[in-house]
Design an enzyme around this catalytic site. Structure first.
Site, PDB file in Angstrom:
ATOM      1  N   GLU A  60       0.806  -1.225   0.000  1.00 16.57           N
ATOM      2  CA  GLU A  60       0.000   0.000   0.000  1.00 16.57           C
ATOM      3  C   GLU A  60       0.836   1.271   0.000  1.00 16.57           C
ATOM      4  O   GLU A  60       0.433   2.282  -0.590  1.00 16.57           O
ATOM      5  CB  GLU A  60      -0.978   0.004   1.175  1.00 16.57           C
ATOM      6  CG  GLU A  60      -2.133  -0.986   1.026  1.00 16.57           C
ATOM      7  CD  GLU A  60      -1.773  -2.424   1.343  1.00 16.57           C
ATOM      8  OE1 GLU A  60      -0.667  -2.658   1.867  1.00 16.57           O
ATOM      9  OE2 GLU A  60      -2.580  -3.329   1.067  1.00 16.57           O
ATOM     10  N   HIS A 129     -11.315  -4.361   8.940  1.00 11.90           N
ATOM     11  CA  HIS A 129     -11.838  -4.191   7.579  1.00 11.90           C
ATOM     12  C   HIS A 129     -13.098  -3.332   7.574  1.00 11.90           C
ATOM     13  O   HIS A 129     -13.931  -3.444   6.684  1.00 11.90           O
ATOM     14  CB  HIS A 129     -12.196  -5.546   6.944  1.00 11.90           C
ATOM     15  CG  HIS A 129     -11.016  -6.364   6.506  1.00 11.90           C
ATOM     16  ND1 HIS A 129     -10.157  -6.954   7.385  1.00 11.90           N
ATOM     17  CD2 HIS A 129     -10.566  -6.693   5.272  1.00 11.90           C
ATOM     18  CE1 HIS A 129      -9.221  -7.631   6.715  1.00 11.90           C
ATOM     19  NE2 HIS A 129      -9.448  -7.483   5.427  1.00 11.90           N
TER      20      HIS A 129
HETATM   21  C1  LIG Z   1      -2.544  -4.596   4.220  1.00 10.42           C
HETATM   22  C2  LIG Z   1      -3.566  -5.393   3.512  1.00 10.42           C
HETATM   23  N1  LIG Z   1      -3.696  -5.270   2.178  1.00 10.42           N
HETATM   24  C3  LIG Z   1      -4.618  -5.986   1.521  1.00 10.42           C
HETATM   25  C4  LIG Z   1      -5.434  -6.841   2.185  1.00 10.42           C
HETATM   26  C5  LIG Z   1      -6.522  -7.605   1.448  1.00 10.42           C
HETATM   27  N2  LIG Z   1      -6.115  -9.001   1.348  1.00 10.42           N
HETATM   28  C6  LIG Z   1      -6.458  -9.886   2.298  1.00 10.42           C
HETATM   29  S1  LIG Z   1      -5.748 -11.354   2.073  1.00 10.42           S
HETATM   30  C7  LIG Z   1      -5.020 -10.847   0.639  1.00 10.42           C
HETATM   31  C8  LIG Z   1      -4.156 -11.778  -0.115  1.00 10.42           C
HETATM   32  C9  LIG Z   1      -3.090 -12.294   0.774  1.00 10.42           C
HETATM   33  O1  LIG Z   1      -2.270 -13.136   0.082  1.00 10.42           O
HETATM   34  P1  LIG Z   1      -1.220 -14.017   0.849  1.00 10.42           P
HETATM   35  O2  LIG Z   1      -0.429 -13.173   1.782  1.00 10.42           O
HETATM   36  O3  LIG Z   1      -0.473 -14.755  -0.181  1.00 10.42           O
HETATM   37  O4  LIG Z   1      -2.098 -14.996   1.732  1.00 10.42           O
HETATM   38  P2  LIG Z   1      -3.219 -16.028   1.205  1.00 10.42           P
HETATM   39  O5  LIG Z   1      -4.506 -15.291   1.183  1.00 10.42           O
HETATM   40  O6  LIG Z   1      -2.809 -16.487  -0.129  1.00 10.42           O
HETATM   41  O7  LIG Z   1      -3.243 -17.105   2.217  1.00 10.42           O
HETATM   42  C10 LIG Z   1      -5.340  -9.520   0.369  1.00 10.42           C
HETATM   43  C11 LIG Z   1      -4.876  -8.763  -0.798  1.00 10.42           C
HETATM   44  C12 LIG Z   1      -5.289  -6.933   3.587  1.00 10.42           C
HETATM   45  N3  LIG Z   1      -6.078  -7.721   4.318  1.00 10.42           N
HETATM   46  N4  LIG Z   1      -4.341  -6.221   4.214  1.00 10.42           N
END
Ligand SMILES: Cc1ncc(C[n+]2csc(CCOP(=O)(O)OP(=O)(O)O)c2C)c(N)n1
Ligand SMILES: [Mg+2]
Lengths: 328, 337
Positions: A60, A129
């Site tokens: 971000e 959220h």
């Molecule tokens: C700081 C932040 N940015 C974006 C999000 C939205 N978000 C939640 S999970 C996710 C993907 C996360 O990917 P990863 O770290 O690979 O974990 P996975 O979901 O694949 O287990 C996103 C973009 C968030 N929760 N927090």
């Protein structure tokens, strides 16, 4: 007029500006093939390609910085922060860079970009959220803060925000995305810094933002049946704030209630109350000026607690009634 | 979008001797690990079912297909160690030994849940068991692990902090700051990147210009290990090695366990960013069946573990459903100590 949803209005504004201005591009997480977490950019990567609809890693601060740097050098980026909560990770770039660059450079640079983000509770997404952080930005000279409450406003304000030469924080609401309303097909602008009188009335002025405008309207319908006529004003742009219609309205009604979802302490409502009591409207007041806002807690997960954490229609009705009847 | 199904072979960067590891664990513990993997699968399937039936207000992130990471990693830790994990965290929490009833109650927002219904799926914590919680913020737990590691060091307790996050989290700035700090101070932290190859719709191949996330370790001067995250023993071996290093005061390790998320990212994901074939192919690498095979169990023997897990989860649902909702009069509680 044709009716479309709030999220469709946003998408249309983005698509029309991109078609018109080659310097406009989109950048954010999952805005490409996924279409954005709430679908705001659905179909735009197909229409405009990967070069202008840029999916980023989860970074971000990087998204904010990319907007700033591109804006400084001739582009008009529109960034998306997936949930407003995550803008906390962009704060340095927004507050210490974007907001101050023009001033620090003696007015010799401009940073024209928009950062869109959905705020608010009501979806069971819990404490990290569901934030309503708009007032953090309101506190920062150099930023503009826009918060549309209808599909019509969303489109017109977004187009104006993209055309504005300053950094604009554009706060959407998750619960509004599916709300429908009349929206012209052609491009139009709603100037930033113009409050809107949503409903006229003589007994009480309600100043409300975002989803609370909808709730205030429903409350006004109920109050109407009791013979209470509510005037509702939606500032639409929180910074710069157009307080003229608010002050004029309070002079007429003699009573004011501010309603927002964000936590009351340190919230935008305090600014509105101050503007009223600092103005000539003070002499017209027949009751204390009150705020109805989010409780002093993070948003709880449990559905019932979440519901009670922020103002609902019945709370607005009750508070308005008290003010008009003089029983607090 | 990649048109080629992603069927990469995951090569372990440390030796993984299954026979040796099974001998060290002993059959009882190995079977218990299998049971835990089945419990996670059953919990997630139930969560999905409850959600589909409209009984859950909110969202959830399912770890079906990733059970080997949760179980392998947590078994390599000792009593008294700390856990920090992420939004896709039901599995880690269960594998940490949490009470499935209290987890289900939290998932359904009940007063009896681990967080009194305030936290929900993304925020389950059990501080008494040194489970410092899942996180709704991608990368949110990573900096906290620095403080946990620092405190362990200052208190001289020889504990270790296991910090689990996704591939996506490794691209937050906080990852860089934290691993560097943990490294320069030799903090007892195991950084476990549960790389399920996607961050929501973002494939790892687009979000990184390196082959392996563990390669980043060299930037911090710490060891980096990659293992097959669908092999519970490989994850166990890697995390055990990292935990031993941490406990003996030599500092952190970055462990990458490569696995695959079978379900969509969260509740509403059309999964347009990957092919059905790719998902199917990864489902063939089911970590549960793989481990059952390694243990020489027949289909019928495995079925007993699965149905026992389902029974526990059903009981948890019954417990949660019979539990009270939080009382609205308590809404302002719990913000300050
Ligand atoms: C700081 C932040 N940015 C974006 C999000 C939205 N978000 C939640 S999970 C996710 C993907 C996360 O990917 P990863 O770290 O690979 O974990 P996975 O979901 O694949 O287990 C996103 C973009 C968030 N929760 N927090
Ligand atoms: Mg991932």
């Amino acid at each position: 007029m044709r009716e479309i949803t709030y999220v469709e209005a946003i998408r249309e504004a983005l698509a029309q500006k991109m078609a018109e201005d080659p310097t406009v591009f989109l950048i954010g997480e999952d805005i490409g093939i996924y279409g954005g977490a709430f679908g705001a950019t659905a179909g735009l990567i197909e229409q405009f390609g990967e070069e202008r609809v840029i999916d980023t890693p989860i970074s971000e601060a990087g998204i904010a910085g990319a907007c700033i740097g591109a804006a400084l050098t001739g582009m008009r980026p529109v960034g998306e922060i997936q949930f407003m909560d995550f803008v906390t990770l962009s704060m340095e770039q927004l507050v210490l860079q974007a907001a101050k660059i023009r001033f620090m450079f003696g007015g010799k640079a401009k940073v024209p970009f928009v950062l869109r983000m959905p705020g608010g509770s009501g979806t069971g997404a819990a404490a990290q959220h569901s934030e309503s952080l708009e007032n953090w930005f309101v506190h920062v000279p150099g930023l503009k803060v826009v918060m549309p409450s209808t599909p019509y406003d969303a489109k017109g304000l977004l187009i104006a925000a993209i055309e504005d030469d300053n950094p604009v924080i554009f706060v959407e609401h998750k619960l509004l995305y599916k709300v429908k309303g009349p929206v012209p097909e052609e491009m139009y602008r709603i100037p930033l810094g113009q409050s809107h009188i949503v409903r006229e009335g003589k007994d009480l002025t309600i100043v409300a933002t975002s989803v609370m405008v909808q709730r205030a309207l429903q409350a006004a319908e109920q109050l109407q049946a009791e013979g209470i006529e509510v005037e509702i004003i939606d500032p639409r742009t929180l910074r710069p704030l157009d307080d003229v219609p608010i002050i004029r309205s309070v002079k007429k009604t003699g009573r004011a209630l501010v309603v927002h979802e964000a936590v009351k302490m340190g919230g935008f409502g305090g600014e509105i109350v101050a503007r009223i009591v600092e103005s000539e409207a003070f002499d017209y007041l027949e009751a204390p000026v009150r705020r109805l806002a989010g409780l002093d807690i993070p948003i709880p997960y449990n559905r019932t607690l979440e519901y009670h954490a922020v103002p609902q229609v019945e709370n607005i009705v009750e508070e308005a009634r008290k003010l008009v009847k003089g029983v607090y | 979008m990649s048109t080629q199904p992603n069927l990469m072979v995951i090569e372990n960067t440390i030796p993984v001797d299954h026979d040796q590891l099974l001998t060290e664990l002993g059959r009882d513990q190995a079977l218990d690990m299998l049971a835990t993997m089945c419990l996670i699968r059953a919990f997630e399937e139930k969560a999905e079912d409850l959600f589909a039936r409209g009984m859950v207000h909110g969202t959830m992130h399912l770890s079906i297909g990733q059970e080997a990471v949760a179980v392998g990693a947590t078994r390599a830790m000792q009593k008294g160690d700390y856990l920090l994990n992420h939004h896709r965290g039901h599995g880690h929490c269960l594998a940490w030994g949490s009470d499935v009833n209290l987890m289900m109650a939290e998932f359904l927002g009940k007063e009896t849940g681990y967080c009194r219904g305030r936290g929900g799926s993304m925020h389950i914590a059990n501080v008494e068991a040194n489970n410092l919680g899942a996180n709704g913020i991608v990368g949110g737990g990573i900096p906290i692990s620095v403080g946990v590691g620092l405190s362990i060091k200052m208190r001289r307790t020889h504990q270790v902090c296991l910090t689990i996050f996704g591939d996506g989290a490794a691209n937050e700035g906080a990852f860089h700051e934290s691993l560097n700090m943990a490294s320069i101070w030799d903090l007892p932290v195991v950084y476990l990147c549960e790389n399920n190859q996607y961050a929501m719709s973002m494939p790892m191949t687009k979000a990184f210009n390196i082959e392996r996330i563990s390669q980043r370790a060299c930037a911090y001067g710490i060891p980096g290990i990659t293992v097959d995250g669908n092999d519970v023993l490989a994850v166990y071996a890697a995390v055990r090695q990292a935990a031993e290093r941490a406990r003996s005061g030599q500092g952190p390790t970055l462990v990458e366990a490569v696995t695959y998320r079978w379900r969509g990212h969260s509740k509403s994901d059309r999964q347009a960013y990957r092919t059905r074939e790719e998902v199917k192919a990864w489902q063939q690498r089911d970590p549960i069946r793989r481990f059952a095979g390694l243990l020489g169990l027949s289909e019928q023997e495995l079925a007993v573990y699965i149905s026992e897990a389902q029974r526990k989860v059903e009981a948890a649902v019954a417990f949660a459903q019979a539990s009270p909702e939080p009382d609205v009069s308590t809404i302002l509680e719990g913000v300050y100590a």
